[in-house]
Write a protein that holds these residues in place. Structure first.
Motif, short mmCIF file in Angstrom:
data_model
loop_
_atom_site.label_atom_id
_atom_site.label_comp_id
_atom_site.label_asym_id
_atom_site.label_seq_id
_atom_site.Cartn_x
_atom_site.Cartn_y
_atom_site.Cartn_z
N TYR A 191 -26.65 31.75 33.57
CA TYR A 191 -27.58 32.58 34.34
C TYR A 191 -28.09 31.86 35.60
CZ TYR A 191 -27.49 35.40 30.13
OH TYR A 191 -27.09 36.16 29.06
N GLU A 224 -26.58 28.32 28.48
CA GLU A 224 -27.42 29.40 28.97
C GLU A 224 -27.86 29.15 30.40
OE1 GLU A 224 -30.76 29.91 26.43
OE2 GLU A 224 -29.62 30.87 24.80
N ALA A 251 -22.80 37.70 31.93
CA ALA A 251 -24.18 37.69 32.41
C ALA A 251 -24.68 39.11 32.69
CB ALA A 251 -24.31 36.83 33.66
N ALA A 252 -23.77 39.98 33.15
CA ALA A 252 -24.16 41.37 33.41
C ALA A 252 -24.30 42.16 32.12
CB ALA A 252 -23.12 42.03 34.32
N ARG A 253 -23.47 41.83 31.13
CA ARG A 253 -23.48 42.58 29.86
C ARG A 253 -24.63 42.18 28.95
NH1 ARG A 253 -20.85 41.59 24.89
NH2 ARG A 253 -19.71 39.81 25.76
N VAL A 254 -25.00 40.90 28.97
CA VAL A 254 -26.03 40.40 28.06
C VAL A 254 -27.17 39.82 28.89
CG1 VAL A 254 -26.53 38.88 26.12
CG2 VAL A 254 -24.24 39.85 26.37
N PRO A 255 -28.30 40.51 29.00
CA PRO A 255 -29.44 39.96 29.75
C PRO A 255 -29.89 38.63 29.16
CG PRO A 255 -29.78 42.28 29.20
CD PRO A 255 -28.59 41.84 28.44
N VAL A 256 -30.49 37.80 29.99
CA VAL A 256 -30.87 36.46 29.57
C VAL A 256 -31.84 36.50 28.40
CG1 VAL A 256 -32.71 36.36 31.33
CG2 VAL A 256 -31.77 34.24 30.36
N GLU A 257 -32.78 37.46 28.37
CA GLU A 257 -33.74 37.54 27.26
C GLU A 257 -33.02 37.80 25.94
OE1 GLU A 257 -33.89 39.37 29.98
OE2 GLU A 257 -35.59 38.51 31.11
N ARG A 258 -32.03 38.70 25.98
CA ARG A 258 -31.29 39.00 24.75
C ARG A 258 -30.48 37.79 24.29
NH1 ARG A 258 -26.05 42.06 23.91
NH2 ARG A 258 -26.00 42.48 21.68
#
Length: 264
Positions: free
Chosen positions: A259, A255, A223-230
């Motif tokens: 998040y 998803e 979750a820290a590495r890949v933002p929710v929008e991405r």
């Protein structure tokens, strides 16, 4: 569309080759041209080959653009089943056309034909051929099918095939085996695959505090590495992986879980 493509390539080519004329004058340009004319010849040959391919395949391209999957499947069936050596491009497109039209019987027939005619090509398209097995009611048969594919050489999307087997193991309540696979796949460079692996791993870790902690740590890290929008953009685009579209409901749930907040 083809004319626009040709025009863009021609403009880029002329810009590169006329640059010496504008910068250094006609004398140097003549010398430059005498030494580099083979490059122009290769460019023209490649351009002619690309145009020929588009012209030969214009009907197939048009059906792809319009999304007429039954008509596309009918065209590709002629090219695949009546060919002595089926081409990988045609097999992949036909498999996707069957999936888009929900024709699992057609896909099963294509798998059987290619497995007999070109086994290595069947391994290359194992992910598409595996989807009917993945969504079938017989999880044991599906698990066995994916296990066999993992032992084959030349299998593309091997991590996804491994996840499919783990998914079957979860359905069969063989959680220890599934957890071993999912722990490895949770570190995948593919964000969607990592997310789905963590999501399934969380379900397997209900009675295993150590496994639950590993899953929670992996969840926080992803979750820290890949933002929710991405993540949403990658999931919606699919990256050419038809299975992401097939599993859209599960991807959406994963998803929401990823998040939802710190699992601690």
């Amino acid at each position: 569309m083809l004319a626009l493509f040709d025009g863009v390539l021609a403009a880029c080519f002329l810009a590169i080759f006329l640059m010496p004329l504008a910068a250094l004058g006609g004398g140097f340009f003549a010398l430059f041209w005498r030494r580099n004319w083979p490059v122009a010849a290769v460019f023209l040959a490649v351009l002619a080959a690309v145009n020929a391919w588009f012209i030969v395949n214009r009907r197939m391209i048009g059906l792809l653009q319009s999304g007429d999957w039954p008509a596309l499947a009918a065209l590709l069936e002629e090219r695949v089943f009546q060919s002595r050596v089926p081409r990988s491009l045609h097999v992949g497109l036909l498999a996707n056309a069957y999936l888009a039209a929900s024709n699992t019987d057609g896909l099963a027939g294509l798998e059987a034909f290619i497995a007999k005619r070109r086994p290595r090509l069947a391994a290359r398209h194992a992910l598409a051929f595996g989807i009917p097995h993945l969504v079938a009611a017989d999880a044991a048969a599906a698990e066995a099918w994916f296990a066999v594919r993992l032992d084959e050489r030349g299998v593309r999307d091997r991590e996804w095939v491994r996840w499919n087997r783990a998914f079957c193991l979860v359905q069969l309540h063989r959680t220890a085996e599934a957890s071993t696979e999912l722990d490895t796949l949770a570190g995948s460079a593919d964000p969607v695959l990592a997310m789905l692996s963590l999501y399934l791993g969380d379900a397997c870790a209900a009675n295993d505090p150590a496994a639950a902690e590993r899953t929670a740590a992996g969840r926080r890290a992803l979750a820290a590495r890949v933002p929710v929008e991405r993540m949403r953009r990658i999931s919606s685009e699919g990256g050419g992986n038809v299975e992401v579209a097939v599993l859209s409901d599960l991807v959406g749930k994963a998803e929401a879980w990823l998040y939802a907040g710190d699992p601690a």
